[in-house]
Design an enzyme around this catalytic site. Structure first.
Site, PDB file in Angstrom:
ATOM      1  CE  LYS A 142      -2.836  -6.582  -4.044  1.00 51.37           C
ATOM      2  NZ  LYS A 142      -3.793  -5.933  -4.327  1.00 51.37           N
ATOM      3  NE  ARG A 174      -9.724  -0.536   1.484  1.00 48.89           N
ATOM      4  CZ  ARG A 174     -11.082  -0.593   1.144  1.00 48.89           C
ATOM      5  NH1 ARG A 174     -11.736   0.649   1.169  1.00 48.89           N
ATOM      6  NH2 ARG A 174     -11.812  -1.478   0.890  1.00 48.89           N
ATOM      7  CG  ASN A 224      -6.032  -7.684  -1.557  1.00 44.73           C
ATOM      8  OD1 ASN A 224      -6.029  -6.803  -2.511  1.00 44.73           O
ATOM      9  ND2 ASN A 224      -6.288  -7.432  -0.457  1.00 44.73           N
ATOM     10  CD  GLN A 231       3.073  -4.049  -6.075  1.00 47.47           C
ATOM     11  OE1 GLN A 231       2.630  -3.022  -5.596  1.00 47.47           O
ATOM     12  NE2 GLN A 231       2.012  -5.224  -6.072  1.00 47.47           N
ATOM     13  CG  ASP A 281     -15.008  -6.276   0.627  1.00 46.95           C
ATOM     14  OD1 ASP A 281     -14.822  -5.014   0.842  1.00 46.95           O
ATOM     15  OD2 ASP A 281     -15.958  -6.588  -0.123  1.00 46.95           O
ATOM     16  CB  CYS A 304      -2.010   0.714  -8.656  1.00 48.28           C
ATOM     17  SG  CYS A 304      -2.060   2.180  -7.609  1.00 48.28           S
ATOM     18  CG  MET A 311      -1.960  -1.111   1.282  1.00 46.62           C
ATOM     19  SD  MET A 311      -2.926  -0.875   2.817  1.00 46.62           S
ATOM     20  CE  MET A 311      -1.730  -1.593   4.110  1.00 46.62           C
TER      21      MET A 311
END
Length: 313
Positions: free
Chosen positions: A143, A229, A204, A74, A206, A104, A21
């Site tokens: 990702k 998050r 990934n 990354q 929720d 992203c 992140m």
């Protein structure tokens, strides 16, 4: 001890991983999350062209501690030659894995054609994966999101293009680029990708509490769960602890330690300022914190943070 899964020949012990992140998963916080149970580290993403220009902010993004291993660096970009050159350069830093960001949806990333901006072109993704896989000794992973929008859900095609061209793992954020974080994550799609691929799949989206970890694993069959998050200000989630079970004393003690490491890493001026966004997230669920949050967001030194936290405690 048997690994939970492997990335090619790299054993991964554990099924929970801190998501990369921007602005949050820096070296100080990654070290905390590894200590609390994150099974590996992903650096914040770095732009291929910035890697090639070798500027100081990018070197800081790529910095990692040996105790973080296994660690993935990354990268993102859209130019195939630049991505290959950047990947070769970061491999010299000794990461265990090099990860390609195809998920992203930040405007500054899409503007450069990188991240989720590559999703509409699975053929190009396949070419990039093949090129990087040939160039690197380290495993290549990626990702992804589910597609550009609901009218272009090409996640199976993208995932297969990656696997067929040498990728050793795919992490899947269960939303499209257009959805950003506004819709519920589509765990059915993650399950479909897991069923379609032979390589490991990380789910990934929720995952907000310990119960969600078990739910997404049952629903998708994924090899591991990536938490973004919900892990900000809450490394206890990697211990499968609910934040409500974490005492005020534990939170403040870790905040002080985290602040100190930020000062060491970024310096006495930038460190406290960068810590502000972490500080307010450590306070989630606590009563009567509006005034404290306002005070913390104005703190400019370690001493001001310590005084504010001591007054609240």
């Amino acid at each position: 001890m048997q690994p939970t899964f492997t990335i090619r020949d790299i054993p991964i012990y554990g099924d929970l991983i801190l998501a990369p992140m921007a602005g949050f998963s820096d070296k100080p916080y990654r070290l905390i999350c590894r200590e609390y149970g994150s099974a590996m580290s992903y650096t914040e993403f770095a732009f291929a062209n910035s890697i090639l220009h070798d500027n100081e902010p990018t070197r800081r993004l790529l910095d990692f501690d040996p105790s973080e291993r296994p660690v993935a660096i990354q990268i993102f970009g859209s130019d195939e030659a630049s991505l290959e050159e950047a990947a070769r350069k970061v491999e010299q830093l000794g990461p265990d894995v090099i990860d390609l960001n195809l998920g992203c949806s930040a405007p500054k990333v899409l503007k450069r054609g990188g991240g989720a901006g590559l999703l509409p072109d699975p053929v190009k993704i396949g070419r990039i994966a093949a090129r990087l896989s040939r160039a690197l000794a380290a495993p290549l992973t990626a990702k992804i999101r589910l597609g550009w929008d609901e009218d272009s859900l090409n996640y199976i095609e993208v995932a297969r293009a990656l696997e067929d061209n040498g990728a050793a793992l795919v992490a899947v954020h269960g939303r499209t680029q257009a959805q950003n974080y506004d819709a519920r994550a589509n765990w059915d799609a993650i399950a479909q990708i897991k069923q379609a691929l032979r390589i490991p799949v990380i789910g990934n989206g929720d995952v907000d509490c310990a119960q969600d970890i078990e739910r997404i694993k049952r629903h998708t069959g994924c090899d591991a769960v990536m938490i973004g998050r919900a892990a900000a200000g809450n490394p206890w989630i990697f211990q499968r602890r609910e934040l409500g079970q974490v005492t005020l004393a534990e939170r403040i003690a870790l905040m002080r330690r985290h602040l100190n490491s930020m000062v060491v890493f970024y310096g006495p001026e930038r460190g406290p300022v960068n810590f502000r966004k972490h500080a307010i997230r450590y306070l989630r669920g606590l009563p009567h914190i509006a005034e404290l949050k306002a005070r913390l967001l104005a703190c400019a030194s370690r001493e001001e943070f310590v005084a504010a936290l001591s007054a609240y405690a």
